[in-house]
Design a protein around this motif. Structure first.
Motif, PDB file in Angstrom:
ATOM      1  N   LYS A  32       0.831  -1.210   0.000  1.00 60.47           N
ATOM      2  CA  LYS A  32       0.000   0.000   0.000  1.00 60.47           C
ATOM      3  C   LYS A  32       0.864   1.258   0.000  1.00 60.47           C
ATOM      4  O   LYS A  32       0.585   2.227  -0.727  1.00 60.47           O
ATOM      5  CB  LYS A  32      -0.926  -0.011   1.219  1.00 60.47           C
ATOM      6  CG  LYS A  32      -2.063  -1.030   1.122  1.00 60.47           C
ATOM      7  CD  LYS A  32      -3.074  -0.599   0.068  1.00 60.47           C
ATOM      8  CE  LYS A  32      -4.222  -1.612  -0.040  1.00 60.47           C
ATOM      9  NZ  LYS A  32      -5.111  -1.602   1.122  1.00 60.47           N
ATOM     10  N   ARG A  33       1.925   1.270   0.809  1.00 61.44           N
ATOM     11  CA  ARG A  33       2.790   2.450   0.863  1.00 61.44           C
ATOM     12  C   ARG A  33       3.493   2.665  -0.486  1.00 61.44           C
ATOM     13  O   ARG A  33       3.628   3.787  -0.957  1.00 61.44           O
ATOM     14  CB  ARG A  33       3.811   2.289   1.993  1.00 61.44           C
ATOM     15  CG  ARG A  33       4.660   3.525   2.240  1.00 61.44           C
ATOM     16  CD  ARG A  33       5.500   3.333   3.487  1.00 61.44           C
ATOM     17  NE  ARG A  33       4.715   3.507   4.708  1.00 61.44           N
ATOM     18  CZ  ARG A  33       5.130   3.180   5.925  1.00 61.44           C
ATOM     19  NH1 ARG A  33       6.321   2.630   6.075  1.00 61.44           N
ATOM     20  NH2 ARG A  33       4.369   3.381   6.972  1.00 61.44           N
ATOM     21  N   LEU A  34       3.924   1.570  -1.105  1.00 61.51           N
ATOM     22  CA  LEU A  34       4.551   1.681  -2.427  1.00 61.51           C
ATOM     23  C   LEU A  34       3.552   2.211  -3.438  1.00 61.51           C
ATOM     24  O   LEU A  34       3.886   3.074  -4.267  1.00 61.51           O
ATOM     25  CB  LEU A  34       5.067   0.310  -2.877  1.00 61.51           C
ATOM     26  CG  LEU A  34       5.646   0.251  -4.302  1.00 61.51           C
ATOM     27  CD1 LEU A  34       6.866   1.149  -4.421  1.00 61.51           C
ATOM     28  CD2 LEU A  34       6.002  -1.186  -4.670  1.00 61.51           C
ATOM     29  N   TYR A  35       2.314   1.727  -3.384  1.00 59.99           N
ATOM     30  CA  TYR A  35       1.293   2.183  -4.336  1.00 59.99           C
ATOM     31  C   TYR A  35       1.027   3.676  -4.185  1.00 59.99           C
ATOM     32  O   TYR A  35       0.948   4.405  -5.181  1.00 59.99           O
ATOM     33  CB  TYR A  35      -0.013   1.406  -4.138  1.00 59.99           C
ATOM     34  CG  TYR A  35      -1.147   1.977  -4.957  1.00 59.99           C
ATOM     35  CD1 TYR A  35      -1.211   1.782  -6.335  1.00 59.99           C
ATOM     36  CD2 TYR A  35      -2.145   2.748  -4.354  1.00 59.99           C
ATOM     37  CE1 TYR A  35      -2.238   2.320  -7.095  1.00 59.99           C
ATOM     38  CE2 TYR A  35      -3.167   3.294  -5.096  1.00 59.99           C
ATOM     39  CZ  TYR A  35      -3.211   3.072  -6.468  1.00 59.99           C
ATOM     40  OH  TYR A  35      -4.220   3.623  -7.216  1.00 59.99           O
ATOM     41  N   TYR A  36       0.877   4.146  -2.949  1.00 64.23           N
ATOM     42  CA  TYR A  36       0.588   5.566  -2.759  1.00 64.23           C
ATOM     43  C   TYR A  36       1.776   6.441  -3.161  1.00 64.23           C
ATOM     44  O   TYR A  36       1.595   7.560  -3.658  1.00 64.23           O
ATOM     45  CB  TYR A  36       0.180   5.835  -1.306  1.00 64.23           C
ATOM     46  CG  TYR A  36      -1.212   5.340  -0.993  1.00 64.23           C
ATOM     47  CD1 TYR A  36      -2.298   5.744  -1.764  1.00 64.23           C
ATOM     48  CD2 TYR A  36      -1.443   4.452   0.061  1.00 64.23           C
ATOM     49  CE1 TYR A  36      -3.572   5.287  -1.487  1.00 64.23           C
ATOM     50  CE2 TYR A  36      -2.721   3.980   0.341  1.00 64.23           C
ATOM     51  CZ  TYR A  36      -3.786   4.399  -0.450  1.00 64.23           C
ATOM     52  OH  TYR A  36      -5.049   3.937  -0.182  1.00 64.23           O
ATOM     53  N   ALA A  37       2.983   5.935  -2.951  1.00 62.94           N
ATOM     54  CA  ALA A  37       4.153   6.679  -3.419  1.00 62.94           C
ATOM     55  C   ALA A  37       4.125   6.763  -4.951  1.00 62.94           C
ATOM     56  O   ALA A  37       4.392   7.834  -5.540  1.00 62.94           O
ATOM     57  CB  ALA A  37       5.438   5.990  -2.951  1.00 62.94           C
ATOM     58  N   PHE A  38       3.792   5.651  -5.604  1.00 64.74           N
ATOM     59  CA  PHE A  38       3.680   5.674  -7.062  1.00 64.74           C
ATOM     60  C   PHE A  38       2.571   6.616  -7.505  1.00 64.74           C
ATOM     61  O   PHE A  38       2.718   7.359  -8.494  1.00 64.74           O
ATOM     62  CB  PHE A  38       3.408   4.267  -7.607  1.00 64.74           C
ATOM     63  CG  PHE A  38       3.088   4.280  -9.073  1.00 64.74           C
ATOM     64  CD1 PHE A  38       4.099   4.442 -10.014  1.00 64.74           C
ATOM     65  CD2 PHE A  38       1.776   4.177  -9.518  1.00 64.74           C
ATOM     66  CE1 PHE A  38       3.807   4.492 -11.363  1.00 64.74           C
ATOM     67  CE2 PHE A  38       1.477   4.227 -10.857  1.00 64.74           C
ATOM     68  CZ  PHE A  38       2.489   4.377 -11.790  1.00 64.74           C
ATOM     69  N   LEU A  39       1.452   6.593  -6.825  1.00 60.63           N
ATOM     70  CA  LEU A  39       0.345   7.481  -7.162  1.00 60.63           C
ATOM     71  C   LEU A  39       0.796   8.939  -7.141  1.00 60.63           C
ATOM     72  O   LEU A  39       0.477   9.724  -8.045  1.00 60.63           O
ATOM     73  CB  LEU A  39      -0.801   7.265  -6.169  1.00 60.63           C
ATOM     74  CG  LEU A  39      -2.016   8.201  -6.276  1.00 60.63           C
ATOM     75  CD1 LEU A  39      -2.638   8.116  -7.655  1.00 60.63           C
ATOM     76  CD2 LEU A  39      -3.050   7.840  -5.206  1.00 60.63           C
ATOM     77  N   SER A  40       1.560   9.308  -6.143  1.00 61.99           N
ATOM     78  CA  SER A  40       2.090  10.669  -6.058  1.00 61.99           C
ATOM     79  C   SER A  40       3.029  10.961  -7.224  1.00 61.99           C
ATOM     80  O   SER A  40       2.976  12.026  -7.840  1.00 61.99           O
ATOM     81  CB  SER A  40       2.830  10.858  -4.730  1.00 61.99           C
ATOM     82  OG  SER A  40       3.440  12.123  -4.662  1.00 61.99           O
ATOM     83  N   GLY A  41       3.900   9.993  -7.539  1.00 58.85           N
ATOM     84  CA  GLY A  41       4.816  10.175  -8.658  1.00 58.85           C
ATOM     85  C   GLY A  41       4.093  10.249  -9.989  1.00 58.85           C
ATOM     86  O   GLY A  41       4.439  11.063 -10.861  1.00 58.85           O
ATOM     87  N   ALA A  42       3.070   9.419 -10.174  1.00 63.09           N
ATOM     88  CA  ALA A  42       2.303   9.421 -11.425  1.00 63.09           C
ATOM     89  C   ALA A  42       1.617  10.756 -11.633  1.00 63.09           C
ATOM     90  O   ALA A  42       1.575  11.288 -12.754  1.00 63.09           O
ATOM     91  CB  ALA A  42       1.276   8.291 -11.410  1.00 63.09           C
ATOM     92  N   ARG A  43       1.087  11.313 -10.570  1.00 61.35           N
ATOM     93  CA  ARG A  43       0.432  12.626 -10.685  1.00 61.35           C
ATOM     94  C   ARG A  43       1.424  13.702 -11.119  1.00 61.35           C
ATOM     95  O   ARG A  43       1.096  14.610 -11.870  1.00 61.35           O
ATOM     96  CB  ARG A  43      -0.220  12.999  -9.351  1.00 61.35           C
ATOM     97  CG  ARG A  43      -1.527  12.254  -9.104  1.00 61.35           C
ATOM     98  CD  ARG A  43      -2.110  12.569  -7.750  1.00 61.35           C
ATOM     99  NE  ARG A  43      -3.484  12.102  -7.649  1.00 61.35           N
ATOM    100  CZ  ARG A  43      -4.162  12.020  -6.523  1.00 61.35           C
ATOM    101  NH1 ARG A  43      -3.584  12.383  -5.386  1.00 61.35           N
ATOM    102  NH2 ARG A  43      -5.401  11.582  -6.501  1.00 61.35           N
ATOM    103  N   GLU A  44       2.637  13.592 -10.642  1.00 61.38           N
ATOM    104  CA  GLU A  44       3.655  14.564 -11.037  1.00 61.38           C
ATOM    105  C   GLU A  44       3.993  14.416 -12.521  1.00 61.38           C
ATOM    106  O   GLU A  44       4.169  15.408 -13.237  1.00 61.38           O
ATOM    107  CB  GLU A  44       4.904  14.396 -10.178  1.00 61.38           C
ATOM    108  CG  GLU A  44       6.021  15.383 -10.481  1.00 61.38           C
ATOM    109  CD  GLU A  44       5.656  16.820 -10.151  1.00 61.38           C
ATOM    110  OE1 GLU A  44       6.427  17.721 -10.551  1.00 61.38           O
ATOM    111  OE2 GLU A  44       4.612  17.069  -9.499  1.00 61.38           O
ATOM    112  N   VAL A  45       4.084  13.177 -13.009  1.00 61.04           N
ATOM    113  CA  VAL A  45       4.351  12.950 -14.430  1.00 61.04           C
ATOM    114  C   VAL A  45       3.224  13.538 -15.278  1.00 61.04           C
ATOM    115  O   VAL A  45       3.467  14.221 -16.275  1.00 61.04           O
ATOM    116  CB  VAL A  45       4.505  11.443 -14.722  1.00 61.04           C
ATOM    117  CG1 VAL A  45       4.581  11.185 -16.227  1.00 61.04           C
ATOM    118  CG2 VAL A  45       5.748  10.889 -14.038  1.00 61.04           C
TER     119      VAL A  45
END
Length: 596
Positions: free
Chosen positions: A9-22
């Motif tokens: 879950k923590r990895l997913y939310y970190a990715f979600l934050s990164g994806a939004r930046e992209v």
């Protein structure tokens, strides 16, 4: 409090934050895109890739399940050179993680470093100064921290600095970047992903990150000029399923003969193919022997480059592949085409792009199961409209009749999804198909070139739609029976009677059989009579001829119509494979327009 481990879950939310930046940086990444082709779509491709991951990933508390879901989603939705490299990193990372339920700093460092060779192996000729360089240096930096820190936040921040240094160094590694005074767009996209992930790891709050993103404004700077080498025009991609890993090098060798920028990424479940080529249909003809072809994509990099870098009209014109219009006119007016899908069993081909009429008829004759067609997905339509809206003030889409295809609906839904972003897009139901639709698209392109406004072009097009007609002389009922449009009994009776129908579209765009004869010659004469009557009532100002594998019959029509109308056709063109599925081999269509 230090973060000592990552769960799913923590990895997913970190990715979600990164994806939004992209996604937020999409337009800036498009602006600096000069390698391998300055087609201005790296941001669009990466944004589409991560957006697909956000929609498909199923987050679990277990890091292995989450990461495998991310890898599968990335491979399924990867677009463009950078998107597939990006996807291969996640695939390699998931393989390296194995069945771990959490990641410590040590196993995190070991797994991301272990993913790097798979990225390089997927690319036939890896080029430093791109995303792969940044991935390699970032992964090494993470690995170097595995025994130096007990806090993931510190690890991410330290490795991010190294990634940024690697990004800043890309112009020193690639001359085309140095000359254009930019960094590599794909590499920068990966850094944006890391920035977003690091920000979440630091704060642990998505709300704070979203608020900060909304406060920032995008830059509006001119596009950089890059070297323009369009020796290979089409960025061609597909997913293969059921492929054996030992076949990957064989696929690479075959693809190298057909183009450049070859990438074969993935695993035995899913393998993503990428190549720049002038022969997309030839590529797919070879790929069909290795496994089922899914999610095909072909981008016309010449048109993308023109949209991003060359002077053009303020209105973009879009149509679909059912509109039969010569490639020369599509290039002349920079018309963008959304292809219809053709499905042979579980394999998908793109009309006019990854399958030609010749190959289509070859496959049909060899298979017992007749192919089906499928409208473009809303997502694919949205990708095209979003890209065009970046470089044009507005978009007009002239689509095949909504009564015979769901294409108009897909494109309309895509346009509605983009309304909130302020894009000006009108999607018009042409109520036409084939050459008739092609004539309308050609006329719309001329109106745009003449300098008419968006609203004036639409008004004129709507006026012309009921003044365009098509008459198709069908040679036989074979394809109609195989496709289920005509029952076997009716097809059998038609063969016995030698019945030759003339089909058309009514005023609502629905298919009709409005005349019939008992020989090709009688059909020919009947169509000429109808043309004479139409021309007498309302002078025909332009026409075209379309056919299915019978150029000599099309020429016969041209000679007779030239005498009747005292003008040459705008063009003679072979119908698309999708149109041939209904009309069958040997059909000829006469399409007319009366502009008064």
């Amino acid at each position: 409090m230090p973060i000592k481990y990552l769960n799913g879950k923590r990895l997913y939310y970190a990715f979600l934050s990164g994806a939004r930046e992209v996604i937020r940086q999409k337009d800036d990444l498009n602006r600096i895109n000069v390698f391998p082709i300055p087609d201005g779509d790296t941001g669009t491709n990466l944004a589409s890739t991560v957006n697909n991951m956000l929609q498909e990933v199923r987050a679990s508390n277990n890091v292995d399940l989450t990461l495998q879901s991310m890898a599968d989603a990335a491979l399924s939705g990867a677009r463009g050179n950078s998107g597939i490299i990006f996807a291969q990193f996640f695939n390699g990372w998931a393989n390296a993680v194995g069945q771990r339920k959490t990641l410590s700093i040590q196993t995190f460092g070991e797994s991301v470093k272990a993913a790097v060779p798979s990225v390089y192996h997927a690319i036939l000729h890896p080029v430093e100064g791109t995303m792969i360089s940044v991935i390699k240096i970032w992964a090494q930096a993470v690995y170097d921290m595995k025994n130096k820190s007990h806090d993931f936040s510190e690890v991410f921040n330290s490795a991010l600095l190294k990634a940024k240094e690697a990004l800043d160094n890309t112009p020193n590694q690639l001359k085309v970047l140095h000359d254009a005074h930019v960094v590599d767009a794909g590499a920068k996209g990966f850094v944006h992903l890391l920035e977003g992930m690091a920000q979440f790891i630091r704060s642990g709050s998505l709300r704070e990150i979203v608020q900060q993103h909304e406060e920032l404004t995008e830059k509006d700077e001119p596009m950089p000029e890059g070297e323009t080498d369009l020796s290979y025009r089409y960025c061609t991609e597909a997913m293969l399923t059921g492929i054996k890993l030992e076949k990957i090098n064989q696929i690479k060798d075959q693809l190298e003969k057909l183009g450049e920028s070859v990438i074969v990424a993935g695993n035995e479940r899913k393998t993503r193919i990428h190549i720049h080529t002038n022969q997309p249909a030839e590529v797919f003809y070879h790929l069909k022997d290795y496994g089922n072809i899914l999610n095909p994509k072909v981008d016309d990099m010449k048109k993308q480059y023109s949209a991003a870098h060359e002077k053009h009209a303020s209105i973009a014109l879009v149509t679909d592949s059912i509109a039969d219009i010569p490639p020369t006119l599509l290039d002349r007016y920079n018309i963008h085409v959304l292809p219809i899908s053709i499905l042979f069993g579980d394999s998908e081909f793109l009309d006019k792009m990854t399958i030609t009429p010749e190959i289509f008829h070859q496959i049909v004759e060899k298979t017992k199961r007749f192919p089906t067609s499928s409208q473009p997905s809303v997502k694919n339509a949205e990708n095209l409209l979003s890209f065009l809206s970046t470089y044009y003030n507005s978009v007009i889409a002239l689509m095949v009749s909504s009564k015979i295809s769901g294409t108009w609906n897909s494109v309309y839904q895509a346009s509605q999804n983009l309304q909130d972003e302020g894009y000006k897009i009108d999607v018009i139901d042409s109520r036409l198909n084939s050459g008739a639709q092609g004539l309308l698209v050609q006329k719309a392109a001329e109106l745009i070139e003449s300098g008419l406004s968006h609203e004036e072009v639409i008004e004129k097009v709507q006026y012309l739609i009921p003044r365009v007609k098509i008459m198709v002389s069908v040679a036989n009922f074979k394809y109609m029976v195989r496709s289920g449009r005509v029952s076997p009994l009716k097809g059998h009776l038609a063969r016995i009677l030698n019945l030759k129908p003339i089909v058309s579209l009514d005023k609502n765009g629905k298919g009709i059989a409005f005349a019939k004869a008992f020989s090709r010659k009688a059909n020919f004469n009947k169509i000429l009579t109808i043309i004479r009557e139409n021309h007498h009532e309302n002078p025909i100002t332009r026409y075209c001829i379309v056919h299915s594998q019978v150029p000599e019959l099309a020429e016969h029509y041209r000679q007779s119509l030239g005498t009747i109308l005292q003008q040459e056709p705008q063009y003679i063109e072979e119908v698309s494979s999708v149109v041939a599925m209904a009309s069958g081999k040997g059909a000829v269509g006469i399409c007319i327009m009366s502009e008064n």
